[in-house]
Scaffold this active site. Structure first.
Site, PDB file in Angstrom:
ATOM      1  N   ARG A 146       0.846  -1.189   0.000  1.00 14.46           N
ATOM      2  CA  ARG A 146       0.000   0.000   0.000  1.00 14.46           C
ATOM      3  C   ARG A 146       0.887   1.246   0.000  1.00 14.46           C
ATOM      4  NH1 ARG A 146      -1.961  -3.588   3.966  1.00 14.46           N
ATOM      5  NH2 ARG A 146      -4.059  -4.394   3.541  1.00 14.46           N
ATOM      6  N   LYS A 170      -1.694  -2.668   8.009  1.00 15.18           N
ATOM      7  CA  LYS A 170      -2.866  -2.276   8.785  1.00 15.18           C
ATOM      8  C   LYS A 170      -2.870  -3.009  10.124  1.00 15.18           C
ATOM      9  CE  LYS A 170      -6.108  -0.973   5.132  1.00 15.18           C
ATOM     10  NZ  LYS A 170      -7.434  -1.258   4.526  1.00 15.18           N
ATOM     11  N   HIS A 241      -2.561   2.401  -5.767  1.00 13.53           N
ATOM     12  CA  HIS A 241      -3.410   1.243  -5.516  1.00 13.53           C
ATOM     13  C   HIS A 241      -3.643   0.457  -6.799  1.00 13.53           C
ATOM     14  CE1 HIS A 241      -5.286  -0.485  -2.013  1.00 13.53           C
ATOM     15  NE2 HIS A 241      -6.351  -0.816  -2.717  1.00 13.53           N
ATOM     16  N   ARG A 244      -0.873  -1.885  -7.135  1.00 10.97           N
ATOM     17  CA  ARG A 244      -1.105  -2.996  -6.195  1.00 10.97           C
ATOM     18  C   ARG A 244      -2.072  -4.004  -6.818  1.00 10.97           C
ATOM     19  NH1 ARG A 244      -1.317  -4.369  -0.613  1.00 10.97           N
ATOM     20  NH2 ARG A 244      -3.366  -4.903   0.215  1.00 10.97           N
ATOM     21  N   HIS A 267      -3.716  -8.999   3.412  1.00  9.48           N
ATOM     22  CA  HIS A 267      -5.158  -9.027   3.620  1.00  9.48           C
ATOM     23  C   HIS A 267      -5.505  -9.884   4.822  1.00  9.48           C
ATOM     24  CE1 HIS A 267      -6.182  -8.010  -0.859  1.00  9.48           C
ATOM     25  NE2 HIS A 267      -6.044  -6.927  -0.116  1.00  9.48           N
ATOM     26  N   TYR A 276      -9.360 -10.474  -7.134  1.00  8.19           N
ATOM     27  CA  TYR A 276      -8.393 -10.561  -8.225  1.00  8.19           C
ATOM     28  C   TYR A 276      -8.622 -11.782  -9.093  1.00  8.19           C
ATOM     29  CZ  TYR A 276      -6.287  -6.926  -5.481  1.00  8.19           C
ATOM     30  OH  TYR A 276      -6.095  -5.758  -4.788  1.00  8.19           O
TER      31      TYR A 276
END
Length: 295
Positions: A146, A170, A241, A244, A267, A276
């Site tokens: 990210r 995150k 992004h 990514r 994730h 994806y």
């Protein structure tokens, strides 16, 4: 129960920042949502039930708010009502009775592999800015990190020998992401011939710097990516992004399994990664329609 609105907001903000460890952007959005909810309730939490909460959401819907906005505000209400119940400000948690609003999931725009090569193989003049831009583009595409993760990288986060970069994602979860030879060579050129020319007293250990020597910011990275992608004819406009998304799609197209891509991207849920597979299938369908005589 009449509570001081400022005290409620302050306590909820502290909960989001320090207990939930949410990003500053999410905290700002949630505080804005709760402020609007408290205005609707005239500052009175006592007696608030699911009917009142649904009424506020209905008002938002009637005002033309997007489904994505309504989904976020529903999630915010549920978090807020649970917090108020734990604080003793509500006798029960009405947010538990709210349905989960889901925003429509749009397939992300991605580069095809030829376009990605064009983006990364653009000629460079060898100036510090060119070296930095090439290094960050290569690393973004090589790792799928990210933009916030890229900006937070320090020099020591790059393990050149093992070709992995240590990323703080995150929820402050750390992961190691591999990268390839082109990214390593671009990083070496930046760190040897570019970064030393921009280092200042306050630069610290930041891997990527701005022209004034401070840690690079997300806005600068976005401008770099947009400008480079715009040079490629037929490429969809995108920022970091988008790179990514492209990296994840190309990994799956190359035979990587979904769990590995989930780990690389950081994730928490496999559901976030599965989008994806849909991107790859859509591209396969498009190629089939163009190439098969009886498509």
């Amino acid at each position: 129960m009449d509570l001081d609105v400022d005290e409620v907001l302050s306590a909820f903000e502290a909960h989001l920042r320090f207990e939930r460890d949410m990003s500053p952007h999410t905290v700002r959005a949630y505080i804005g949502d709760v402020t609007a909810l408290l205005d609707y309730l005239a500052g009175h939490l006592d007696g608030v039930d699911v009917t009142a909460l649904r009424g506020w959401l209905a008002e938002q819907h009637d005002a033309g708010k997007a489904r994505a906005t309504l989904a976020r505000r529903t999630a915010c209400i549920r978090t807020f009502s649970a917090f108020c119940h734990r604080q003793g400000w509500l006798p029960n948690d009405p947010g538990l009775l709210l349905g989960t609003a889901k925003a429509p999931r749009r397939l992300p725009a991605v580069l095809d592999q030829g376009q990605a090569r064009e983006v990364l193989d653009a000629p460079s003049e060898g100036e510090p800015r060119d070296l930095r831009d090439q290094a960050l583009l290569e690393l973004l595409y090589a790792t799928g990190v990210r933009v916030s993760e890229l900006c937070g990288l320090d020099v020591d986060d790059v393990d050149r020998e093992r070709r992995v970069v240590r990323v703080l994602g995150k929820g402050r979860k750390e992961r190691s992401v591999p990268f390839g030879g082109p990214a390593l060579r671009a990083l070496d050129r930046w760190c040897v011939h570019g970064r030393p020319l921009w280092v200042r007293t306050g630069s610290g250990p930041a891997l990527f710097l701005g022209v004034r020597g401070g840690r690079i910011d997300a806005g600068t990275v976005r401008r770099v990516v947009h400008a480079r992608v715009r040079r490629v004819e037929g490429a969809p406009d995108m920022g970091p992004h988008g790179l990514r998304h492209s990296a994840a799609t190309h990994l799956l197209e190359g035979g990587a399994d979904l769990r590995s891509v989930q780990e690389l991207l950081g994730h928490a849920s496999l559901n976030s990664t599965q989008v994806y597979t849909h991107v790859s299938i859509e591209r396969l369908r498009s190629a089939y329609r163009q190439a098969h005589p009886r498509a």
